[in-house]
Design an enzyme around this catalytic site. Structure first.
Site, PDB file in Angstrom:
ATOM      1  N   GLU A 172      -6.113  -8.256   0.085  1.00  0.00           N
ATOM      2  CA  GLU A 172      -4.951  -8.994  -0.405  1.00  0.00           C
ATOM      3  C   GLU A 172      -4.836  -8.740  -1.894  1.00  0.00           C
ATOM      4  OE1 GLU A 172      -3.846 -13.186   0.926  1.00  0.00           O
ATOM      5  OE2 GLU A 172      -4.686 -13.582  -1.056  1.00  0.00           O
ATOM      6  N   GLY A 230       0.853  -1.185   0.000  1.00  0.00           N
ATOM      7  CA  GLY A 230       0.000   0.000   0.000  1.00  0.00           C
ATOM      8  C   GLY A 230       0.883   1.228   0.000  1.00  0.00           C
ATOM      9  N   ASP A 281       5.892   4.544  -5.189  1.00  0.00           N
ATOM     10  CA  ASP A 281       5.973   4.830  -3.750  1.00  0.00           C
ATOM     11  C   ASP A 281       7.423   5.025  -3.320  1.00  0.00           C
ATOM     12  OD1 ASP A 281       3.208   4.307  -3.739  1.00  0.00           O
ATOM     13  OD2 ASP A 281       3.556   2.179  -3.341  1.00  0.00           O
ATOM     14  N   LEU A 338       7.136  10.621 -15.531  1.00  0.00           N
ATOM     15  CA  LEU A 338       7.004  10.496 -16.988  1.00  0.00           C
ATOM     16  C   LEU A 338       7.362   9.096 -17.477  1.00  0.00           C
ATOM     17  CD1 LEU A 338       8.736  13.889 -17.873  1.00  0.00           C
ATOM     18  CD2 LEU A 338       6.276  13.448 -17.754  1.00  0.00           C
TER      19      LEU A 338
END
Length: 309
Positions: free
Chosen positions: A91, A39, A255, A224
């Site tokens: 999940e 996440g 992330d 990009l």
């Protein structure tokens, strides 16, 4: 006291496996799967810890998968603040085809969060973020959470005295109208946000700067893809090209880039060098399978390359 506090409204237990070939109908014999806590904000906190920054992750969790996530984050050395929920943590599943190298990602929607559970997420964030330098909200919102909820996250960061960084999509991205220090849309997301195609670098910079001029944010970082990224402020625009790497998995690369950006700013780097660290972390994440955290030695190697180009 953590320097970086992340909020992940829709965390996931990420499951990754390899198979010889992904084809329809037939049973696919897979390797023993491995599991990671995943996440958006969770991944940001994991990479920030690799870089030596103090980071805490706030996230709602429930059921057996939520308990498993917590144990995995303990192994990663991430300080966590769990908001218990009635639903079960989602999940998500990734299968990697050895023959082609292609990655197949199956993403579930996650549990619906009640209004009370949303309020407890905010209350926990406000408490944990007191004294932090940055609050990072990253990832999609689960069912039941409106895009406008992002404005309340921005307000909570402001109350804590922290700079707010946003990396999301859809309504959670376009609902923000002020209170952001840095926002990181992809080029497709920026086009959707502005309602027009942005084919040239000048058009991309102008669209990003319009968000700054409008008071939405102080910094826009546009990813990009194969062309790297640009960072735009009211007075400056810098670009760092993508780096060559053998891609094992793209899960968590965006992330990881956010983590590098924020840590680079914490280190008082120049804008270009902070962007270089972001590109380095995103590239290092490509070398690991699933949402496994990238390695410091890979980050350092790519960071040197990104700062030199």
């Amino acid at each position: 006291m953590p320097e970086i506090v992340t909020l992940t409204m829709n965390p996931a237990l990420d499951v990754t496996t390899f198979t010889d070939a992904v084809v329809p109908t037939r049973k696919l014999r897979c390797d023993e799967p491995f599991y990671d806590a995943g996440g958006g904000g969770v991944n940001v906190a994991k990479v920030a810890r690799v870089l030596g920054a103090s980071a805490a992750a706030v996230y709602p969790a429930g059921g057996a998968r939520g308990e498993q996530m917590s144990g995995l984050l303990d192994d990663d050395g991430v300080e966590e603040h769990i908001v218990p929920i009635a639903g079960s943590t989602r999940e998500c599943f990734t299968a990697i085809d050895r023959r082609s190298g292609q990655e197949y990602r199956f993403v579930t929607p996650g549990p619906e969060l009640t209004s009370e559970e949303q309020e407890r997420c905010l209350a926990t964030l406000e408490k944990v973020a007191e004294g932090a330098k940055y609050v990072v909200a990253s990832g999609s919102f689960p069912p039941g959470v409106p895009g406008t909820f992002v404005r309340r996250i921005a307000a909570a960061a402001r109350e804590a005295g922290a700079r707010f960084v946003l990396d999301s999509s859809g309504d959670a991205l376009t609902s923000i109208d002020s209170g952001v220090f840095l926002v990181k849309p992809s080029l497709d997301e920026l086009c959707e946000w502005t309602g027009r195609e942005l084919d040239t670098g000048d058009e991309q910079i102008a669209a990003a700067r319009a968000l700054v001029t409008a008071g939405v944010t102080e910094i826009v970082v546009v990813s990009l893809g194969a062309d790297g990224a640009i960072m735009v402020t009211a007075d400056e625009a810098v670009r760092v090209p993508a780096l060559a790497a053998k891609v094992r998995s793209a899960v968590g690369a965006g992330d990881s880039m956010v983590a590098g950006l924020v840590v680079g700013l914490l280190q008082a780097r120049s804008l270009r060098d902070a962007l270089a660290l972001g590109i380095a972390c995103g590239t290092a994440a490509l070398l690991t399978a699933g949402s496994q955290v990238c390695r410091r030695e890979d980050i350092d190697r790519f960071d040197a390359l990104a700062r030199a180009v």
